[in-house]
Motif scaffolding. Sequence first.
Motif, PDB file in Angstrom:
ATOM      1  N   PRO A   1      -8.981  38.893  -3.608  1.00  0.00           N
ATOM      2  CA  PRO A   1      -8.066  38.956  -4.748  1.00  0.00           C
ATOM      3  C   PRO A   1      -6.610  39.178  -4.319  1.00  0.00           C
ATOM      4  O   PRO A   1      -6.358  39.906  -3.352  1.00  0.00           O
ATOM      5  N   PRO A   2      -5.658  38.541  -5.023  1.00  0.00           N
ATOM      6  CA  PRO A   2      -4.243  38.783  -4.708  1.00  0.00           C
ATOM      7  C   PRO A   2      -3.873  40.232  -5.021  1.00  0.00           C
ATOM      8  O   PRO A   2      -4.492  40.852  -5.878  1.00  0.00           O
ATOM      9  N   GLN A   3      -2.865  40.733  -4.346  1.00  0.00           N
ATOM     10  CA  GLN A   3      -2.346  42.098  -4.557  1.00  0.00           C
ATOM     11  C   GLN A   3      -3.427  43.170  -4.481  1.00  0.00           C
ATOM     12  O   GLN A   3      -3.433  44.116  -5.249  1.00  0.00           O
ATOM     13  N   SER A   4      -4.365  42.985  -3.547  1.00  0.00           N
ATOM     14  CA  SER A   4      -5.445  43.954  -3.405  1.00  0.00           C
ATOM     15  C   SER A   4      -5.286  44.803  -2.145  1.00  0.00           C
ATOM     16  O   SER A   4      -6.085  45.709  -1.910  1.00  0.00           O
ATOM     17  N   GLY A   5      -4.293  44.479  -1.292  1.00  0.00           N
ATOM     18  CA  GLY A   5      -4.124  45.230  -0.042  1.00  0.00           C
ATOM     19  C   GLY A   5      -5.084  44.755   1.036  1.00  0.00           C
ATOM     20  O   GLY A   5      -5.259  45.410   2.063  1.00  0.00           O
ATOM     21  N   LEU A   6      -5.713  43.585   0.814  1.00  0.00           N
ATOM     22  CA  LEU A   6      -6.673  43.045   1.780  1.00  0.00           C
ATOM     23  C   LEU A   6      -6.069  41.898   2.593  1.00  0.00           C
ATOM     24  O   LEU A   6      -6.757  41.278   3.404  1.00  0.00           O
ATOM     25  N   GLY A   7      -4.785  41.608   2.348  1.00  0.00           N
ATOM     26  CA  GLY A   7      -4.054  40.653   3.187  1.00  0.00           C
ATOM     27  C   GLY A   7      -4.401  39.190   2.961  1.00  0.00           C
ATOM     28  O   GLY A   7      -4.164  38.370   3.846  1.00  0.00           O
ATOM     29  N   GLY A   8      -4.926  38.857   1.787  1.00  0.00           N
ATOM     30  CA  GLY A   8      -5.368  37.478   1.546  1.00  0.00           C
ATOM     31  C   GLY A   8      -4.277  36.434   1.764  1.00  0.00           C
ATOM     32  O   GLY A   8      -4.479  35.454   2.482  1.00  0.00           O
ATOM     33  N   GLY A   9      -3.109  36.643   1.169  1.00  0.00           N
ATOM     34  CA  GLY A   9      -2.009  35.675   1.300  1.00  0.00           C
ATOM     35  C   GLY A   9      -1.576  35.520   2.746  1.00  0.00           C
ATOM     36  O   GLY A   9      -1.321  34.406   3.225  1.00  0.00           O
ATOM     37  N   SER A  10      -1.525  36.642   3.467  1.00  0.00           N
ATOM     38  CA  SER A  10      -1.118  36.609   4.878  1.00  0.00           C
ATOM     39  C   SER A  10      -2.179  35.926   5.729  1.00  0.00           C
ATOM     40  O   SER A  10      -1.847  35.184   6.660  1.00  0.00           O
ATOM     41  N   ALA A  11      -3.457  36.178   5.418  1.00  0.00           N
ATOM     42  CA  ALA A  11      -4.553  35.540   6.159  1.00  0.00           C
ATOM     43  C   ALA A  11      -4.503  34.021   5.944  1.00  0.00           C
ATOM     44  O   ALA A  11      -4.703  33.246   6.881  1.00  0.00           O
ATOM     45  N   ASN A  12      -4.206  33.609   4.711  1.00  0.00           N
ATOM     46  CA  ASN A  12      -4.089  32.178   4.410  1.00  0.00           C
ATOM     47  C   ASN A  12      -2.947  31.566   5.220  1.00  0.00           C
ATOM     48  O   ASN A  12      -3.067  30.465   5.763  1.00  0.00           O
ATOM     49  N   ALA A  13      -1.822  32.285   5.304  1.00  0.00           N
ATOM     50  CA  ALA A  13      -0.661  31.782   6.056  1.00  0.00           C
ATOM     51  C   ALA A  13      -1.002  31.625   7.530  1.00  0.00           C
ATOM     52  O   ALA A  13      -0.664  30.613   8.154  1.00  0.00           O
ATOM     53  N   ALA A  14      -1.711  32.615   8.100  1.00  0.00           N
ATOM     54  CA  ALA A  14      -2.089  32.534   9.521  1.00  0.00           C
ATOM     55  C   ALA A  14      -3.019  31.344   9.743  1.00  0.00           C
ATOM     56  O   ALA A  14      -2.884  30.623  10.740  1.00  0.00           O
ATOM     57  N   ALA A  15      -3.950  31.105   8.798  1.00  0.00           N
ATOM     58  CA  ALA A  15      -4.868  29.964   8.922  1.00  0.00           C
ATOM     59  C   ALA A  15      -4.069  28.661   8.939  1.00  0.00           C
ATOM     60  O   ALA A  15      -4.347  27.756   9.740  1.00  0.00           O
TER      61      ALA A  15
ATOM     62  N   ARG B   1       6.394  29.530  -3.394  1.00  0.00           N
ATOM     63  CA  ARG B   1       6.159  30.983  -3.414  1.00  0.00           C
ATOM     64  C   ARG B   1       4.921  31.348  -2.589  1.00  0.00           C
ATOM     65  O   ARG B   1       4.748  32.490  -2.194  1.00  0.00           O
ATOM     66  N   ASN B   2       4.041  30.359  -2.371  1.00  0.00           N
ATOM     67  CA  ASN B   2       2.809  30.623  -1.614  1.00  0.00           C
ATOM     68  C   ASN B   2       3.108  30.637  -0.110  1.00  0.00           C
ATOM     69  O   ASN B   2       3.814  29.762   0.394  1.00  0.00           O
ATOM     70  N   LEU B   3       2.561  31.628   0.606  1.00  0.00           N
ATOM     71  CA  LEU B   3       2.845  31.747   2.050  1.00  0.00           C
ATOM     72  C   LEU B   3       2.327  30.549   2.839  1.00  0.00           C
ATOM     73  O   LEU B   3       2.872  30.231   3.901  1.00  0.00           O
ATOM     74  N   VAL B   4       1.306  29.864   2.335  1.00  0.00           N
ATOM     75  CA  VAL B   4       0.807  28.659   3.032  1.00  0.00           C
ATOM     76  C   VAL B   4       1.882  27.570   2.964  1.00  0.00           C
ATOM     77  O   VAL B   4       2.154  26.874   3.954  1.00  0.00           O
ATOM     78  N   TRP B   5       2.493  27.460   1.820  1.00  0.00           N
ATOM     79  CA  TRP B   5       3.573  26.482   1.652  1.00  0.00           C
ATOM     80  C   TRP B   5       4.720  26.799   2.613  1.00  0.00           C
ATOM     81  O   TRP B   5       5.257  25.932   3.301  1.00  0.00           O
ATOM     82  N   ARG B   6       5.076  28.110   2.648  1.00  0.00           N
ATOM     83  CA  ARG B   6       6.203  28.505   3.518  1.00  0.00           C
ATOM     84  C   ARG B   6       5.861  28.316   4.989  1.00  0.00           C
ATOM     85  O   ARG B   6       6.720  27.947   5.782  1.00  0.00           O
ATOM     86  N   ALA B   7       4.599  28.550   5.335  1.00  0.00           N
ATOM     87  CA  ALA B   7       4.166  28.330   6.729  1.00  0.00           C
ATOM     88  C   ALA B   7       4.319  26.846   7.058  1.00  0.00           C
ATOM     89  O   ALA B   7       4.819  26.484   8.137  1.00  0.00           O
ATOM     90  N   ALA B   8       3.913  25.984   6.124  1.00  0.00           N
ATOM     91  CA  ALA B   8       4.008  24.536   6.346  1.00  0.00           C
ATOM     92  C   ALA B   8       5.470  24.119   6.523  1.00  0.00           C
ATOM     93  O   ALA B   8       5.806  23.366   7.449  1.00  0.00           O
ATOM     94  N   ALA B   9       6.343  24.638   5.661  1.00  0.00           N
ATOM     95  CA  ALA B   9       7.767  24.269   5.734  1.00  0.00           C
ATOM     96  C   ALA B   9       8.375  24.725   7.057  1.00  0.00           C
ATOM     97  O   ALA B   9       9.144  23.992   7.693  1.00  0.00           O
TER      98      ALA B   9
END
Length: 314
Positions: free
Chosen positions: A98-112, A66-74
């Motif tokens: 924080p998750p679900q804050s509108g600050l793009g944390g999950g997406s930023a992690n995926a890009a990293a 469910r984590n975008l980092v995992w999906r990026a890896a796959a």
Amino acid sequence: MAGVVRVRAFAKINLSLKVRGRDRSGYHELQTVFQTVGLSDTLTFRIERGPFRLACSRDDVPVDERNLVWRAAAALWATAGRAGSPAGVSVAIRKRIPPQSGLGGGSANAAAALLALPKLWRISVPARTIEEIGAALGADVPFFLCGGTALGLGRGDQIHPLADIPRSAVVIVCPPFGVSTAEAFGWFDAEREAQPAGSRADERPGPAPIIWRYDASHLVNDLEPCVVKRYPVIGELKRQLLAEGASAAAMSGSGSAVFGVFSGSSRAGRAAALLAREGWDALATRTLTRREYAARSRPTEVAGRRRALRRRAG
Ligand code: C5P
């Protein structure tokens, strides 16, 4: 490439977010101006035997597919033509966004992850492919492959770099709850449908203007009114930021975070300290230009640096 690589994943705010309608798949057509800021998560990648592993400093963040980092890896693993599930690397995420804050944390992690993993796995992935994988992971991911000030069209995933706005102090306040992006767009649609036909902003005749000029005293977010209706505290925090001297304040993305733009860092620091004393998760930071973003989010070899220090000490 060393065995341990660290990447800082910076957050974004939306200086402007306009909803212009929906595409055939139900996604909303956006005109949004993204801006990177100094708040960041840190991802530590380690070369390790065994299956791909993910850990996170917050236990409300999933550490599986469910984590975008995992999906990026796959997605990278499959692109490189490797069989089975990703392996040979572990990732530890130290979360400050924080998750679900509108600050793009999950997406930023995926890009990293999209930038660091090819180096660790010694695979060569063209930049265009990285961008395509990013866009398929989530609408905000392509912005984090660019940074600075940028216009997002389409789902917000068609990125056009803009001239960086002048360096600005920013205070970000994260309420102790998150807002689901899908839900926020759902509330927006419900309210839009309740408006009389012809009066809706996205139905006005002619092409929607996409000229954007930074105005430090005016920020727009079309999602804000419907989210504030459900969470009035977001509106109260915005008013408080303005009362503390912000030249403008708005909700970021689909919320829940609220940010204020200040004319100087000392004023921003005072406002953040005051809000923190009242118990809010508030921090003073600043905007990052595209060049600063690129320099500060570059993967760094941690083990290599330690060896160099040891050599110098010996
Ligand atoms: O792309 P992402 O996974 O971040 O989007 C989460 C949800 O937000 C989508 O499933 C969709 O419901 C909504 N969304 C939208 N229009 C956009 C971006 C997101 O409706 N442009």
